[in-house]
Scaffold this motif. Structure first.
Motif, short mmCIF file in Angstrom:
data_model
loop_
_atom_site.label_atom_id
_atom_site.label_comp_id
_atom_site.label_asym_id
_atom_site.label_seq_id
_atom_site.Cartn_x
_atom_site.Cartn_y
_atom_site.Cartn_z
N THR A 208 -5.78 5.34 51.74
CA THR A 208 -4.98 4.17 52.07
C THR A 208 -5.89 2.97 52.36
OG1 THR A 208 -4.98 4.69 54.43
CG2 THR A 208 -3.20 5.64 53.09
N PHE A 209 -5.29 1.78 52.42
CA PHE A 209 -6.06 0.58 52.76
C PHE A 209 -6.64 0.70 54.17
CE2 PHE A 209 -3.45 -1.32 49.36
CZ PHE A 209 -4.45 -1.97 48.65
N ARG A 210 -5.90 1.30 55.07
CA ARG A 210 -6.38 1.46 56.44
C ARG A 210 -7.63 2.33 56.46
NH1 ARG A 210 -2.38 3.92 60.88
NH2 ARG A 210 -2.63 5.76 59.52
N THR A 211 -7.64 3.38 55.65
CA THR A 211 -8.81 4.24 55.56
C THR A 211 -10.01 3.48 55.01
OG1 THR A 211 -7.50 6.25 55.26
CG2 THR A 211 -9.78 6.32 54.48
N MET A 212 -9.80 2.69 53.96
CA MET A 212 -10.88 1.89 53.38
C MET A 212 -11.46 0.93 54.41
SD MET A 212 -9.21 0.71 49.77
CE MET A 212 -8.17 1.81 48.82
N LEU A 213 -10.58 0.21 55.10
CA LEU A 213 -11.01 -0.77 56.09
C LEU A 213 -11.78 -0.13 57.24
CD1 LEU A 213 -7.85 -3.06 56.31
CD2 LEU A 213 -10.15 -3.83 55.72
N PHE A 214 -11.22 0.95 57.77
CA PHE A 214 -11.81 1.58 58.94
C PHE A 214 -13.13 2.28 58.60
CE2 PHE A 214 -11.80 4.59 62.62
CZ PHE A 214 -11.73 3.62 63.62
N ALA A 215 -13.14 3.04 57.50
CA ALA A 215 -14.36 3.74 57.09
C ALA A 215 -15.45 2.75 56.72
CB ALA A 215 -14.07 4.68 55.92
N GLY A 216 -15.09 1.69 55.99
CA GLY A 216 -16.07 0.67 55.63
C GLY A 216 -16.60 -0.06 56.85
N GLY A 217 -15.72 -0.39 57.79
CA GLY A 217 -16.16 -1.05 59.01
C GLY A 217 -17.10 -0.20 59.83
N LEU A 218 -16.78 1.08 59.98
CA LEU A 218 -17.66 1.99 60.73
C LEU A 218 -19.01 2.18 60.04
CD1 LEU A 218 -15.17 4.76 61.95
CD2 LEU A 218 -16.26 2.98 63.32
N ALA A 219 -19.00 2.22 58.71
CA ALA A 219 -20.25 2.35 57.96
C ALA A 219 -21.16 1.16 58.24
CB ALA A 219 -19.95 2.45 56.46
N GLY A 220 -20.57 -0.04 58.24
CA GLY A 220 -21.36 -1.23 58.53
C GLY A 220 -21.91 -1.23 59.95
N VAL A 221 -21.10 -0.84 60.91
CA VAL A 221 -21.54 -0.78 62.31
C VAL A 221 -22.68 0.22 62.48
CG1 VAL A 221 -20.85 -0.12 64.65
CG2 VAL A 221 -19.32 -1.55 63.26
N ALA A 222 -22.53 1.42 61.90
CA ALA A 222 -23.55 2.45 62.04
C ALA A 222 -24.89 2.01 61.44
CB ALA A 222 -23.08 3.74 61.36
N SER A 223 -24.84 1.40 60.27
CA SER A 223 -26.08 0.99 59.61
C SER A 223 -26.77 -0.14 60.37
CB SER A 223 -25.82 0.57 58.16
OG SER A 223 -25.01 -0.58 58.10
N TRP A 224 -25.99 -1.07 60.94
CA TRP A 224 -26.60 -2.17 61.68
C TRP A 224 -27.22 -1.71 62.99
CZ3 TRP A 224 -28.42 -6.72 60.64
CH2 TRP A 224 -27.99 -7.39 59.48
N ILE A 225 -26.53 -0.82 63.70
CA ILE A 225 -27.11 -0.28 64.94
C ILE A 225 -28.41 0.45 64.64
CG2 ILE A 225 -26.77 1.42 66.77
CD1 ILE A 225 -23.81 0.67 66.79
#
Length: 309
Positions: A208-225
């Motif tokens: 779903t779009f919610r899955t794309m948004l949430f998984a993509g957002g978490l991926a960005g947060v993890a890589s930046w930290i």
């Protein structure tokens, strides 16, 4: 005449176009927060809000978008190549990606690592020009100057004229050190989280779009930290010019002097802004990427159906 339909019919073409659209969406969504992050990293004091207020009051709201032309001009090609390179490498490093199976998580991590290292060759000069433009108001203020460079091409020419071709690749080493492991974390987190949020979607592509948004957002947060201290050092190294009063001799010198003068907290300065931006930007990137990929696939299947009738 048949090039474009044939190009989009190939997996290479689909991933190339979808990756480019995803990257463009990410730049547009998060650029003002990126400007705040760069300003925070290159200053000794000031919260994101105080810097935002000062920039808007002294330079105008458009200052938050200063330098966007440089990444925007290259982002389509850059992200298109990044997603395509990732697709190739993740399959190459996997042993179970045949027969419609998605790449293994090991392949995903190694593919992301290789992608980050390769794209740094393009990303390093682009980010150097972007950082110089984003800090333009601050640099001119420190020099008591009112003038500023006209745009990314003018800045790039000045860097090459004053610092030589070596100058345009200032910070390449630390960009590779930042991006290679960060991209491994980035793609692994996305693939893992989308599967956890929507079991089976890695194979079916029906999340779903919610899955794309949430998984993509978490991926960005993890890589930046994961890579943030290196990003702070990269910003400081690329921000310095030939006329800078103090110059860092290298990555180690930048780290030692920054920590000695400002404490270990300097390594995380601007992290809150970066994390907020990362969630927004990478949610947009993966949503745009997966949506474009799905649209291209559906359109191709519809054309094939019409031709078979």
């Amino acid at each position: 005449m048949d090039f474009w339909p044939e190009f989009l019919a190939s997996s290479w073409g689909k991933e190339f176009v979808a990756g480019g659209l995803g990257g463009t969406a990410g730049i547009v969504a998060g650029y003002p927060l990126d400007t705040l992050r760069i300003r925070q990293q290159n200053s000794r004091t000031g919260s994101a809000f105080s810097i935002l207020r000062h920039v808007v009051a002294s330079e105008g709201p458009c200052a938050l978008y200063r330098g966007m032309a440089a990444p925007l001009a290259s982002v389509f090609l850059q992200n298109a190549m990044a997603f395509q390179t990732y697709a190739i490498l993740s399959r190459a490093f996997s042993t179970n990606s045949t027969g419609g199976n998605p790449p293994s998580y090991k392949g995903v991590a190694l593919g992301g690592f290789g992608t980050g290292a390769i794209q740094s060759l393009v990303l390093s000069p682009v980010e150097l020009v972007k950082i110089r433009l984003q800090l333009q108001g601050k640099i001119n203020e420190n020099k008591s100057q009112s003038g500023s460079d006209k745009g990314p091409i003018h800045v790039a020419r000045n860097i090459i004229r004053i610092e030589g071709w070596r100058g345009i690749y200032r910070g390449l080493t630390i960009t590779v050190l930042r991006d290679a492991p960060a991209h491994g974390v980035y793609f692994w987190t996305y693939e893992y989280m989308r599967e956890q949020l929507h079991p089976g979607c890695r194979k079916t592509g029906k999340e779903t779009f919610r899955t794309m948004l949430f998984a993509g957002g978490l991926a960005g947060v993890a890589s930046w930290i994961f890579c943030y201290p290196l990003d702070v050092m990269k910003t400081r190294i690329q921000a310095q010019q030939e006329s800078s009063p103090t110059k860092y001799k290298g990555i180690a010198d930048c780290f030692i002097r920054s920590v000695k003068e400002e404490g270990y907290s300097v390594l995380w300065r601007g992290l809150g802004t970066a994390v907020a931006r990362a969630f927004l930007v990478n949610g947009a990137i993966f949503t745009a990427y997966e949506t474009a990929l799905r649209f291209i696939n559906n359109n191709h299947e519809a054309i094939q159906t019409e031709n078979s009738i």
